[in-house]
Each structure stands twice: as C-alpha cells, then as structure tokens.
Design an enzyme around this catalytic site. Sequence first.
Site, PDB file in Angstrom:
ATOM      1  CG  ASP A   1      83.638  64.849  26.093  1.00 39.63           C
ATOM      2  OD1 ASP A   1      84.138  65.264  27.157  1.00 39.63           O
ATOM      3  OD2 ASP A   1      84.323  64.386  25.166  1.00 39.63           O
ATOM      4  CB  VAL A   2      80.139  68.928  29.907  1.00 39.39           C
ATOM      5  CG1 VAL A   2      78.868  68.575  29.145  1.00 39.39           C
ATOM      6  CG2 VAL A   2      80.161  68.207  31.258  1.00 39.39           C
ATOM      7  CE  LYS A   3      87.631  66.216  27.629  1.00 39.12           C
ATOM      8  NZ  LYS A   3      86.653  65.899  26.569  1.00 39.12           N
ATOM      9  NE  ARG A   4      80.786  73.460  31.251  1.00 37.27           N
ATOM     10  CZ  ARG A   4      80.605  73.254  29.946  1.00 37.27           C
ATOM     11  NH1 ARG A   4      81.295  72.327  29.334  1.00 37.27           N
ATOM     12  NH2 ARG A   4      79.729  73.972  29.267  1.00 37.27           N
TER      13      ARG A   4
ATOM     14  CB  THR B   1      83.899  64.164  30.682  1.00 37.53           C
ATOM     15  OG1 THR B   1      83.427  65.305  29.945  1.00 37.53           O
ATOM     16  CG2 THR B   1      83.751  62.913  29.833  1.00 37.53           C
TER      17      THR B   1
END
Length: 299
Positions: free
Chosen positions: A102-105, A130
């Site tokens: 879950d890094v949302k980069r 993510t």
Amino acid sequence: MTDNFADRLLEAVEAKGSPVCVGLDPRVEHLPEDFQLDCRGQTAQAEAVRLWGRELLEVVAPIVPAVKPQSAYFEKLGAPGVAAYLHLVGYAKKLGLLVLGDVKRNDIGSTAEAYADAHLAGPGGADAVTVNGYLGADGIEPFLKVCRAEGKGVFVLVRTSNPSAPAVQDFADAAGKKLYEHVAEMVAALGDGEALVGSRGYSSAGAVVGATWPDEARQLRRLMPRQIFLVPGYGAQGASAADCAASFHADGAGAIVNASRSVIFAHRDKQYAGMDWKQAVERAARAFATDIARAVGKA
C-alpha cells in the site's frame, strides 16, 4: 503457478477459502507491551516493528491469502523503517502470502517508472501495489509495464473510503458523469491491455473501491467487470460485510477485502481482553475471514 497476478490472487483466495487480506499498519504506540520495552528512537522502533511483524505474519498466514503493508507507517521510522518494510515483504512471501504494497505512488511518466522499479519490480518488490490514478494513463503505464513483464499487479485508486472523498471524486462534468466514473472507465480500458487479463477473465490492473460506498461499488462493478477490487473500510472504518459484498460479482468473486486495525491490534479490543496478543489476532482474523466469506456466499 501462473505468471498472471489476477490468476494468482484468485487461486490464493480459493486456497484459503475467503477473499480477505490483513493490513499491516504498525503504529508503534499500539504494539503489544512486550515490543514497546526500550522502544525509543527510530532504530529501536523499527526493530520492534520488524519483530512484531514477523510474528503477526506467522499467525495470519494460515488464514488469509494476502497482506497489505502500509508503507507510510514504516517510512515514518526513516531508513530503519524502510528496511523493516522490505524485510517483512520478503518474509510474507516466504510464508506463501501475496503482498499488496500500500504505497499509493504516482507521478509523471518518468518518475512513475522510478516508483514502479522501487516498489514493484524484481524479486524484492511487492506482488502488487496501490497507485494513484488521478494523473492519468501515462502515470499508470510504467506500473503496467512491470505487471506485463513480471506477473505483478496494481490497484488504482478509484473510489476511496475516506469521508471527504465525494468532495473531489463526485465532481461531475457537463453531462453529469462524475470524476470517479471517468477514472473507472480509464482503469477498465487500461486493464484490457495486452498480457494483463488472465485465464479467469480478470485483469492484473485492479481498482481500490471503498466498502463505505456500497451503492457506488455496485455501479463501479458494472463499469469495471474485469477488475479485482481491493476493498478497504471494513471494521474500524465502519463498513459491514454486507457493504463489502457490493464490490463482488454475483458468484462471490472479483474482490478482496482488507481489515487492518481490527485484526492486528485485536489485543486492544474488549472482546479479546485477557488473551495473549497472538491468540487475539488469530481469533479476529478468523472472524473477519468467516464474516466476509459468508457475506459473499463462500461459507
């Protein structure tokens, strides 16, 4: 073992009997007491997180098909925290778990390529990550390149679970189409790309769809029939198993539900008072898995 991430995830879900994953959000102040002794400074805190994470993974590995480490809580601890994150990614894989980082980069194409190499590519990268889709297709494509080459996956933010999401994601164009619908259509089109759809008809390019918006989830399921939905919001954020079920197809497939605090910090819950922390986690993980399986007709 298939090289397509969507196929691998669906196989893992079937093997464990429930479409769930456990989020690793290591808030140091919430760790069991044994891990808070002499827990001063980033290095000591990161080591406590690493040791706790290993034991937690061993508890949940027989129960769930995947885990979702939240990189922010590791990054907060500086370089030692990042090292702990990478260690636990590797250890989870060793235990047979799929890892959804879950890094949302995301960023413009060249920078997105660097993020994809850092978090997704290679044997040390997560099985999927993510991705923030609000920069457009050119920011997602570098991640999809890794998916095609290495059998990895992405989950693109489409409809997030936070309360203020509608303030941005519900913004409508002149025809009344909302922003999250535009993003969903983009994800569906990208997900149909070459070498992304597996033998089971699902794409390695999935979508993050919050359980806190079940009506929108049903609509998005129609717009994105090939996408696996990563569904946050169960438990501590208030969504029920019935809310989560809105993200699934009628056959009970097509999504994986995440729970974090309600499982990993179950020792803080009154219903598990007096239990060893690992016993509390096991009980909570099994209850979570059973609840979701029943809601989608898999139990």
